[in-house]
Design an enzyme around this catalytic site. Sequence first.
Site, short mmCIF file in Angstrom:
data_model
loop_
_atom_site.label_atom_id
_atom_site.label_comp_id
_atom_site.label_asym_id
_atom_site.label_seq_id
_atom_site.Cartn_x
_atom_site.Cartn_y
_atom_site.Cartn_z
N ASP A 285 0.88 -1.16 0.00
CA ASP A 285 0.00 0.00 0.00
C ASP A 285 0.93 1.21 0.00
O ASP A 285 1.66 1.44 0.98
CB ASP A 285 -0.88 -0.02 1.24
CG ASP A 285 -1.84 1.17 1.32
OD1 ASP A 285 -1.57 2.21 0.68
OD2 ASP A 285 -2.84 1.08 2.06
N ASN B 56 2.96 2.99 -10.79
CA ASN B 56 1.68 2.83 -11.47
C ASN B 56 0.47 3.03 -10.56
O ASN B 56 -0.61 3.38 -11.01
CB ASN B 56 1.61 1.43 -12.09
CG ASN B 56 0.32 1.20 -12.85
OD1 ASN B 56 0.14 1.68 -13.96
ND2 ASN B 56 -0.60 0.47 -12.24
N SER C 41 1.32 9.68 -15.04
CA SER C 41 0.59 10.94 -14.98
C SER C 41 -0.70 10.73 -15.77
O SER C 41 -1.37 9.71 -15.62
CB SER C 41 1.45 12.08 -15.54
OG SER C 41 0.74 13.29 -15.51
N TYR D 130 -8.52 15.41 -9.37
CA TYR D 130 -7.69 14.39 -10.02
C TYR D 130 -6.60 15.07 -10.84
O TYR D 130 -5.42 14.70 -10.77
CB TYR D 130 -8.54 13.49 -10.91
CG TYR D 130 -7.73 12.49 -11.69
CD1 TYR D 130 -7.20 11.36 -11.07
CD2 TYR D 130 -7.49 12.67 -13.05
CE1 TYR D 130 -6.45 10.44 -11.77
CE2 TYR D 130 -6.74 11.76 -13.77
CZ TYR D 130 -6.22 10.64 -13.13
OH TYR D 130 -5.46 9.74 -13.85
N LYS E 114 -2.31 15.04 -10.75
CA LYS E 114 -1.46 14.74 -11.89
C LYS E 114 -0.61 15.95 -12.30
O LYS E 114 0.53 15.79 -12.76
CB LYS E 114 -2.30 14.23 -13.07
CG LYS E 114 -3.00 12.92 -12.78
CD LYS E 114 -2.03 11.83 -12.32
CE LYS E 114 -2.69 10.49 -12.09
NZ LYS E 114 -1.74 9.44 -11.66
N THR F 154 -8.74 0.56 -18.90
CA THR F 154 -8.05 0.05 -17.72
C THR F 154 -8.97 -0.02 -16.51
O THR F 154 -8.51 -0.30 -15.42
CB THR F 154 -6.88 0.98 -17.36
OG1 THR F 154 -7.40 2.30 -17.09
CG2 THR F 154 -5.86 1.05 -18.48
#
Length: 282
Positions: free
Chosen positions: A57, A84, A135, A149, A153, A184
């Site tokens: 984690d 990732n 990113s 979000y 990034k 994904t």
Amino acid sequence: MAKTWLITGSSTGFGHELAELLAQQSDVNLVATARNTDKLDYLDQYDHGQILKLELDVTKPVQINAVVKKTLDKFGTIDVLDNNAGLGYFSTFEEADEQAVRYMFEVNVWGLAHMTQAVLPVMRQQNSGVILGISSDAGLIGEASLSFYSGTKFAVEGLFESLAKEVKEDNIQVTLLEPSSFRTDWAGRSSQKKNTAFPKDYQLTDRALRTYAGMAGNEAGDPKAAAQVIYDQVTKHTDELPLHLPLGESAVRRAQSKFSDLADKFEQLTDLAISTDFPKGK
């Protein structure tokens, strides 16, 4: 000599696809991590002693340090770190749940930062290494419903642009991976969504929220193709790795449009900007 790749967030998305690709390479040692290692069972069919599955984690520094130690104990090096692990959050800026947003920053920003900090001493000692940071095109272009979000990034972009300059003299390469929408499950299970209570006041954002939810599973981006590109870039173009690697046509086209427009606007504002400096020589 086999290269050792350490991947965070290997249970889903880009991490899953890249880990599965790497597991099939005879010259790769793979350290695949996930919060639940049961979700890494897909790697068992490829394991001939070159795969290490570890619980991680990224919001827990103790686990980060343990992963680095176990990796070195088994393989002796860490040649590529792929940050990732990450998650998404959709809402209006006004209505965002602060606790959820803070957790996203813990994962997307601080998790990436702490993981990278833990690996940097190893790579400096080796005088070599590649650090990848997931990113997003949302780290280049702000969009309605993705304000926080995008904030994570944009932070990753700034962190890694600066990091790349700091570690260049240590022969460490840094690359920002900037995907557009890929299949994904990022827009599905890997993100939280909070619909607006004021759809008449936030019509654009409400449409965006519904669009993202509706496109889940039908995005243009192919994560297997992206994994192959990432692998090829790292293994075949190490000396010329780009700092920014857009993935998907939407990512590169929208970035080109934004930065071309921004360059034009900055040109128009050049004299105004200069007027705020002291006269030269003063």
